[in-house]
Design a protein around this motif. Structure first.
Motif, PDB file in Angstrom:
ATOM      1  N   ARG A  27     -12.636  -4.379 -10.718  1.00 10.80           N
ATOM      2  CA  ARG A  27     -11.224  -4.674 -10.457  1.00 10.80           C
ATOM      3  C   ARG A  27     -10.738  -3.870  -9.259  1.00 10.80           C
ATOM      4  NH1 ARG A  27      -6.764  -3.764 -13.999  1.00 10.80           N
ATOM      5  NH2 ARG A  27      -7.819  -1.820 -14.394  1.00 10.80           N
ATOM      6  N   VAL A  28      -9.983  -4.512  -8.383  1.00  8.29           N
ATOM      7  CA  VAL A  28      -9.437  -3.838  -7.211  1.00  8.29           C
ATOM      8  C   VAL A  28      -8.081  -3.254  -7.592  1.00  8.29           C
ATOM      9  CG1 VAL A  28      -8.738  -4.136  -4.809  1.00  8.29           C
ATOM     10  CG2 VAL A  28     -10.635  -5.457  -5.708  1.00  8.29           C
ATOM     11  N   PRO A  75     -11.394 -11.177   1.082  1.00  7.49           N
ATOM     12  CA  PRO A  75     -10.818 -12.409   0.505  1.00  7.49           C
ATOM     13  C   PRO A  75      -9.783 -12.162  -0.592  1.00  7.49           C
ATOM     14  CG  PRO A  75     -13.175 -12.662   0.764  1.00  7.49           C
ATOM     15  CD  PRO A  75     -12.863 -11.233   1.116  1.00  7.49           C
ATOM     16  N   MET A  76      -9.924 -11.106  -1.376  1.00  8.89           N
ATOM     17  CA  MET A  76      -9.005 -10.883  -2.498  1.00  8.89           C
ATOM     18  C   MET A  76      -8.056  -9.693  -2.315  1.00  8.89           C
ATOM     19  SD  MET A  76      -9.530 -13.426  -4.375  1.00  8.89           S
ATOM     20  CE  MET A  76      -8.389 -13.021  -5.654  1.00  8.89           C
ATOM     21  N   GLN A 136      -3.897   0.004  -0.227  1.00 10.61           N
ATOM     22  CA  GLN A 136      -4.691  -1.155  -0.646  1.00 10.61           C
ATOM     23  C   GLN A 136      -3.842  -2.040  -1.535  1.00 10.61           C
ATOM     24  OE1 GLN A 136      -9.014  -0.864  -1.568  1.00 10.61           O
ATOM     25  NE2 GLN A 136      -8.320  -1.232  -3.638  1.00 10.61           N
ATOM     26  N   MET A 137      -3.895  -3.346  -1.266  1.00 12.93           N
ATOM     27  CA  MET A 137      -3.051  -4.288  -1.995  1.00 12.93           C
ATOM     28  C   MET A 137      -3.867  -5.486  -2.430  1.00 12.93           C
ATOM     29  SD  MET A 137      -0.183  -4.989  -3.092  1.00 12.93           S
ATOM     30  CE  MET A 137       1.486  -5.140  -2.671  1.00 12.93           C
ATOM     31  N   VAL A 138      -3.810  -5.811  -3.728  1.00  9.99           N
ATOM     32  CA  VAL A 138      -4.467  -7.016  -4.241  1.00  9.99           C
ATOM     33  C   VAL A 138      -3.597  -8.198  -3.841  1.00  9.99           C
ATOM     34  CG1 VAL A 138      -5.256  -8.228  -6.300  1.00  9.99           C
ATOM     35  CG2 VAL A 138      -5.430  -5.746  -6.174  1.00  9.99           C
ATOM     36  N   LEU A 139      -4.224  -9.235  -3.283  1.00 14.23           N
ATOM     37  CA  LEU A 139      -3.480 -10.393  -2.803  1.00 14.23           C
ATOM     38  C   LEU A 139      -3.306 -11.432  -3.909  1.00 14.23           C
ATOM     39  CD1 LEU A 139      -5.321 -10.623   0.612  1.00 14.23           C
ATOM     40  CD2 LEU A 139      -3.077  -9.648   0.184  1.00 14.23           C
ATOM     41  N   PRO A 140      -2.187 -12.172  -3.880  1.00  9.89           N
ATOM     42  CA  PRO A 140      -1.931 -13.157  -4.941  1.00  9.89           C
ATOM     43  C   PRO A 140      -2.844 -14.379  -4.884  1.00  9.89           C
ATOM     44  CG  PRO A 140      -0.206 -13.232  -3.282  1.00  9.89           C
ATOM     45  CD  PRO A 140      -1.081 -12.073  -2.941  1.00  9.89           C
ATOM     46  N   THR A 193      -9.741   6.186  -6.760  1.00 10.16           N
ATOM     47  CA  THR A 193     -10.493   5.020  -7.218  1.00 10.16           C
ATOM     48  C   THR A 193      -9.882   3.771  -6.597  1.00 10.16           C
ATOM     49  OG1 THR A 193     -10.907   6.136  -9.309  1.00 10.16           O
ATOM     50  CG2 THR A 193     -11.327   3.769  -9.245  1.00 10.16           C
ATOM     51  N   LEU A 194     -10.616   3.124  -5.695  1.00  9.18           N
ATOM     52  CA  LEU A 194     -10.129   1.917  -5.044  1.00  9.18           C
ATOM     53  C   LEU A 194     -10.579   0.670  -5.792  1.00  9.18           C
ATOM     54  CD1 LEU A 194     -10.745   2.951  -1.339  1.00  9.18           C
ATOM     55  CD2 LEU A 194      -8.602   2.992  -2.590  1.00  9.18           C
TER      56      LEU A 194
END
Length: 134
Positions: free
Chosen positions: A18-19, A61-62, A74-78, A11-12
């Motif tokens: 939500r990422v 973007p996020m 996969q990484m959520v950006l701050p 699940t990505l």
């Protein structure tokens, strides 16, 4: 006897949008924010001898998504970034993949002005006629 069940796809992004942070290839990484250049830098420790054609980078973007030999990182950006201005480079010495992503709100910060409170001298003038009536 037992048949191996295929793994359920990772699940990505959840149903509510939500990422998720995912590190299937179990790579070391370093996420830093460069305040001077107003960028977010993701240093991903990709194997040195792996061919660059096996790496697929997708910057949103996020979040940032890197496909390494079919495994997803996969990484959520701050902060929100500009995907079209982002760069991905491979280090010649270590083989690391370095993603440089400029922040989206960078220009807004510079031009933002803080509204000043009204000066004390202006409020005094409005009260002065009342004092003269005595």
């Amino acid at each position: 006897e037992k048949e191996k069940k295929p793994k359920a796809p990772r699940t990505l992004i959840t149903a509510d949008g939500r990422v998720m942070n995912v590190n299937e290839p179990k790579l070391d990484f370093l996420l830093t924010e460069d305040e001077e250049n107003n960028t977010i830098v993701l240093d991903l420790a990709v194997y040195r001898h792996m061919d660059t054609s096996l790496i697929d980078v997708d910057v949103q973007p996020m979040y940032a998504r890197v496909n390494v030999k079919g495994k997803i990182f996969q990484m959520v950006l701050p902060a929100e970034v500009k995907p079209d201005s982002s760069t991905a480079q491979r280090s010649q010495t270590t083989g690391h993949l370095v993603l440089t992503m400029p922040r989206a709100e960078g220009e807004i910060k510079v031009t933002k002005t803080i509204p000043r409170p009204p000066r004390a001298s202006q409020t005094r003038h409005s009260k002065s006629p009342d004092h003269n009536e005595r």
